[in-house]
Design an enzyme around this catalytic site. Sequence first.
Site, PDB file in Angstrom:
ATOM      1  N   HIS A 147       0.847  -1.193   0.000  1.00 23.69           N
ATOM      2  CA  HIS A 147       0.000   0.000   0.000  1.00 23.69           C
ATOM      3  C   HIS A 147       0.878   1.237   0.000  1.00 23.69           C
ATOM      4  O   HIS A 147       1.844   1.329   0.769  1.00 23.69           O
ATOM      5  CB  HIS A 147      -0.907   0.018   1.235  1.00 23.69           C
ATOM      6  CG  HIS A 147      -1.989  -1.004   1.204  1.00 23.69           C
ATOM      7  ND1 HIS A 147      -3.060  -0.939   0.338  1.00 23.69           N
ATOM      8  CD2 HIS A 147      -2.157  -2.143   1.932  1.00 23.69           C
ATOM      9  CE1 HIS A 147      -3.853  -1.988   0.532  1.00 23.69           C
ATOM     10  NE2 HIS A 147      -3.322  -2.737   1.486  1.00 23.69           N
ATOM     11  N   CYS A 189      -0.810   1.770  -5.024  1.00 20.46           N
ATOM     12  CA  CYS A 189      -1.508   2.988  -5.411  1.00 20.46           C
ATOM     13  C   CYS A 189      -0.510   4.136  -5.577  1.00 20.46           C
ATOM     14  O   CYS A 189       0.483   4.228  -4.849  1.00 20.46           O
ATOM     15  CB  CYS A 189      -2.542   3.359  -4.350  1.00 20.46           C
ATOM     16  SG  CYS A 189      -3.911   2.178  -4.209  1.00 20.46           S
TER      17      CYS A 189
END
Length: 307
Positions: A147, A189
Amino acid sequence: MKSYFLLSFLTYANFLNIHVCLANHSNNWAVLVDTSRFWFNYRHVANVLSIYRSVKRLGIPDSQIILMVADDMACNPRNPSPATVFNNADQQLNVYGDDVEVDFRGYEVTVENFVRLLTGRLPPDTPRSKQLLTDEGSNILIYLTGHGGDGFLKFQDSEEVTSQELADALEQMWQKRRYHEIFFMIDTCQASSMYEKFYSPNILAMASSLVGEDSLSHHVDPAIGVYIIDRYTFYALKFLENVKLKSRISMKSFLGVCPKQDCISTVGVRIDLFHRDLAKVPITDFFGSVRPVELTFDFLDISNTPL
């Protein structure tokens, strides 16, 4: 007969010499890192183990692969199939397998250990399996999944490495002659933000999403109950499955994997630090193994050697 074999050997030796000169590097390494914990991040473990399986299949030995896995999904009590990790809903391929060698696991997967690994700033008693023993002839694949956000990658939801820290670590590697070329590959991301600060030469970078975009999962396995692989890594693996050790597929072709209609996010590429023609760079320069070859043209008299 002896002349025929000598001529054949010299022809083959010349071929090997040409190959080594073109590749211009003597060894291949891979640093594969999953930075996530918790069961709902199962897909990140599947991501990194899938890349691990691909580079091993293409010849990079475990002794030249550093595998960092922050959570052991194979032994997680929620896993309905203990000692397995699958990257497809049909559960046809167990990417955990019988011969996975994890070098850093659990709480060993920290920002400090990752940066020390890259730069070689390790305690003197560090086991050989936890060292990146590269040199100026090394091509290195660095794959990260987890992440992230704009300019950072989270490690186990407790700390993060910034894009500037990563760029400085790679510069230390270059100054210390710890690599020849690097292919940096990240699935998270806003992934492209992690290579924006790079300033060292001979680095080719690829990211699953641009700044402001999310990197999305591909599909759920109902039996496991969570997403089991990310879109970008899914399509990258689909491409790699068609690559053989002697393949002539180029890195330029690989950079086209996962167009936006498949990835949903926009794949980012940075090529300004890399000075070779990507159409002439075999994908196996980073995902395969190159063995050092030393040629000699001295003659050895074997006429009196018994058969």
